[in-house]
Design an enzyme around this catalytic site. Structure first.
Site, PDB file in Angstrom:
ATOM      1  N   ASP A  84      75.966  32.398  -1.997  1.00  0.00           N
ATOM      2  CA  ASP A  84      76.736  33.495  -2.583  1.00  0.00           C
ATOM      3  C   ASP A  84      77.154  33.240  -4.020  1.00  0.00           C
ATOM      4  O   ASP A  84      77.559  34.164  -4.710  1.00  0.00           O
ATOM      5  CB  ASP A  84      78.010  33.739  -1.765  1.00  0.00           C
ATOM      6  CG  ASP A  84      79.003  32.608  -1.924  1.00  0.00           C
ATOM      7  OD1 ASP A  84      78.713  31.498  -1.447  1.00  0.00           O
ATOM      8  OD2 ASP A  84      80.049  32.824  -2.553  1.00  0.00           O
TER       9      ASP A  84
ATOM     10  N   ASP B  87      74.360  27.360   1.992  1.00  0.00           N
ATOM     11  CA  ASP B  87      75.386  26.791   1.121  1.00  0.00           C
ATOM     12  C   ASP B  87      76.660  26.725   1.964  1.00  0.00           C
ATOM     13  O   ASP B  87      76.809  27.492   2.920  1.00  0.00           O
ATOM     14  CB  ASP B  87      75.578  27.694  -0.097  1.00  0.00           C
ATOM     15  CG  ASP B  87      76.721  27.231  -0.974  1.00  0.00           C
ATOM     16  OD1 ASP B  87      76.756  26.038  -1.314  1.00  0.00           O
ATOM     17  OD2 ASP B  87      77.595  28.062  -1.299  1.00  0.00           O
TER      18      ASP B  87
ATOM     19  N   ASP C 172      73.945  29.240  -6.967  1.00  0.00           N
ATOM     20  CA  ASP C 172      72.915  29.305  -5.928  1.00  0.00           C
ATOM     21  C   ASP C 172      71.676  30.076  -6.381  1.00  0.00           C
ATOM     22  O   ASP C 172      70.669  30.094  -5.671  1.00  0.00           O
ATOM     23  CB  ASP C 172      73.477  29.981  -4.667  1.00  0.00           C
ATOM     24  CG  ASP C 172      74.535  29.126  -3.981  1.00  0.00           C
ATOM     25  OD1 ASP C 172      74.410  27.896  -4.044  1.00  0.00           O
ATOM     26  OD2 ASP C 172      75.482  29.694  -3.410  1.00  0.00           O
TER      27      ASP C 172
END
Length: 629
Positions: free
Chosen positions: A526, A316, A530
């Site tokens: 995080d 990410d 996600d």
């Protein structure tokens, strides 16, 4: 050393003394028999008892059964000395195993030591010592020097240094002051802290870590499952082969019963699978302990094994590769205006805004002006123009007479400039966020604000490449152009932008279909959005310190200090551990097969069988213990 281990050492010492006595008096029957019998009982009286107990419970073919049958058989053919030696050395091997397992457990126990015993809560102005799970959110706790922080919270009074080594693997203490968050499990080193609790104990960092560690051993690696299945099939087969070895040559070929019964007993001794059954789980347990000491929590040895086979790592962007915090990276004034003046005007324009971009401008001004504070009394009026920016009427002191000059300041995007009819401003070619500034006299300049790359990310990506990770991919909800700019700066292989959480799952499934057979894919994130993709990847890796509870819950591996470089450490630990497991499997099976064949052919005695069992077990266990380091 445990009491059990001390007792075993005494027993084995007694057994060894009587064995030596039996060897020295051999031939003076029955004195040597008495000495050998005492030696046998001192070393292994409990083994036949365990075998009987396991048979009653339906577990027939285990190492206790094999040792009992083999040693009783050796005694039956008059080889009492060798029967005693087999039992003595078998127990020496068990002692080594117990020591190695306890050492591994101690490394986990050190982590478990983060569990707080109590909390000092302030109620009605008085300090009261209670169980951590009795403290409610919003209550204030007192943490004195040397005490563990029992619950997550925010410092409301005091400052101190915290030892977070057990949580993050970092040896340098973390400094905390008023307004800063603290996590449970860290140790207060000096100052007294008053902390307002933000999470119940069951939801705290320390509780989640302990839960992860306690449940880790329940998820087994493929190699562990293979050894379990192997032992179930292998042990009955070797018992049948030993039986055939004892019966077929004497019955069919008319050969000596004593010779073939001795060979069958030797065959049983060497066939014991304890080298594999003990060393393989011990290796994985050691690997999990070594990772936890570095602040890498893995929820099972299956994920440790998967980390060793990583081919693709998907990241990410915001909060993982980048800080998620905007910073001013460029100030470009127009005409004779200085950069400092443009930044000051922009800070005035954003004075009443709490938008992250506005905060970054004000922070940059404070840094540039060395802490000079802006005073709101210069602002005459503020107008927020939705989707465009801010219009501020600002009084300039000392200019235009006693009342000062009023500056109509506009700070915002290109649409704001066009709306106000400002001409001559350049269209932004920068992929970050560009703020445009203008007043009644015209265009004043631009300020570029970007989400900066985290400090240790380039080194982490380089380490992943060196570790053999073939594909580095980034998924982001940001615009494709912004994502690709970051990806190009970091040297990533692929970047996919403009993705919603569901789109990220779809993209990971697509990448999973492209990975080579036997290789794995990890997703590193995080945020709460996600969680679905963390759960879908072969290995979901969450940044634990800044990560949301949902991300940590869904992940398979948690990096406690948020450093992507820890992924490289995790891969190295995993590969070393898996390498040790493979070494032990090949070594143990190879030596056992060789000695089994030699014993069956009469080319090796029971002493060779002892090495094939106990010697191999001790060497495999010592090798497995390396995983702890």
């Amino acid at each position: 050393m445990t009491k059990k281990q001390k007792k075993m050492i005494i027993r084995l010492s007694v057994s060894a003394v009587f064995l030596i006595g039996g060897v020295l008096t051999e031939g003076t029957h029955p004195a040597d028999w008495v000495l050998f019998l005492v030696s046998y009982l001192a070393a292994g009286y409990d083994i036949p008892l365990k075998a009987l107990r396991n048979i009653r419970n339906g577990q027939v073919f285990d190492e206790n059964f094999l040792m009992t049958v083999a040693t009783f058989g050796a005694i039956g053919v008059g080889e009492l000395e060798e029967a005693v030696a087999v039992m003595l050395f078998y127990q020496v091997g068990e002692l080594f195993s117990d020591y190695a397992v306890n050492r591994s457990r101690r490394s986990i126990a050190n982590l478990m030591d983060i569990n707080p015993d109590y909390a000092n809560v302030i109620r009605d102005g008085c300090e009261e010592q209670v169980e951590p799970d009795e403290v409610e959110i919003g209550e204030v706790i007192l943490v004195k020097p040397g005490e563990k922080v029992p619950l997550d919270g925010v410092v409301i009074k005091g400052s101190s240094s915290l030892d977070t080594k057990a949580l993050t693997g970092e040896s340098i203490p973390a400094e905390v002051a008023e307004g800063e968050p603290v996590v449970s499990g860290s140790i207060n080193l000096n100052g007294v802290l008053e902390i307002q609790v933000t999470k119940l104990f069951d939801d705290s960092t320390v509780a989640k870590i302990l839960e992860l560690v306690e449940n880790a051993s329940s998820r087994k690696a493929k190699a562990e499952n293979f050894i379990t299945r192997f032992a179930r099939v292998y042990t009955p087969i070797v018992v049948v082969l030993a039986l055939l070895l004892a019966l077929v040559p004497p019955v069919i070929l008319g050969q000596s019963w004593t010779v073939w019964l001795y060979r069958a007993c030797s065959f049983l001794v060497v066939s014991c699978p304890c080298a594999l059954v003990i060393s393989v789980p011990l290796s994985f347990f050691g690997g999990l302990g070594a990772a936890s000491k570095r602040g890498i929590l893995m929820k099972g040895s299956n994920y440790l094994e998967a980390m060793g086979n990583l081919d693709t790592v998907v990241f990410d962007k915001t909060g993982t590769l980048t800080t998620g915090k905007f910073q001013v990276t460029e100030v470009k004034p127009e005409g004779t205006l200085s950069p400092d003046k443009l930044l000051e005007l922009a800070a005035w324009g954003e004075y009443h805004s709490n938008h992250p971009i506005a905060l970054s401008v004000k922070e940059a001004y404070e840094k540039e002006s060395k802490g000079r504070e802006l005073k709101g009394d210069r602002i005459l009026s503020v107008e927020e123009i939705a989707g465009h920016g801010m219009h501020v009427s600002l009084k300039e002191p000392g200019e235009g007479g006693p009342e000062g000059l009023v500056r109509d300041l506009y700070i915002g995007n290109e649409k704001l400039m066009e709306r106000q009819g400002i001409s001559g401003f350049p269209k932004s070619q920068v992929l970050g966020t560009t703020l445009y500034a203008a007043d009644q006299t015209g265009f004043l300049g631009t300020i570029v604000i970007e989400d900066t790359v985290r400090e240790n990310v380039p080194g982490a990506l380089k380490g992943l490449r060196a570790s053999g990770v073939r594909n580095l991919v980034m998924l982001t909800g940001d615009r494709e152009t912004v994502g690709k700019a970051v990806g190009q700066k970091l040297g990533l292989d692929k970047v996919y932008g403009g993705l919603l959480p569901g789109d990220k799952v779809g993209k990971v499934e697509e990448l999973l279909g492209q990975r080579p057979a036997g290789k794995t894919l990890a997703f590193v994130g995080d945020g709460i959005n996600d969680a679905p993709v963390l759960a879908r990847a072969d290995v979901g890796i969450a940044m634990g310190g800044i990560g949301s509870d949902a991300a940590v819950e869904a992940a398979d591996v948690v990096i406690m200090n948020d450093e992507p470089s820890k992924i490289v450490d995790g891969i190295q630990i995993a590969r070393k551990t898996v390498g040790i497991v493979r070494q032990n499997i090949v070594f143990a099976i190879g030596v056992k097969v060789l000695v089994l064949v030699l014993v069956a052919l009469g080319m090796a005695s029971m002493w060779a069988a002892v090495f094939g069992d106990v010697g191999v077990s001790v060497l495999a266990i010592l090798n497995a213990a390396r995983a702890l380091n």
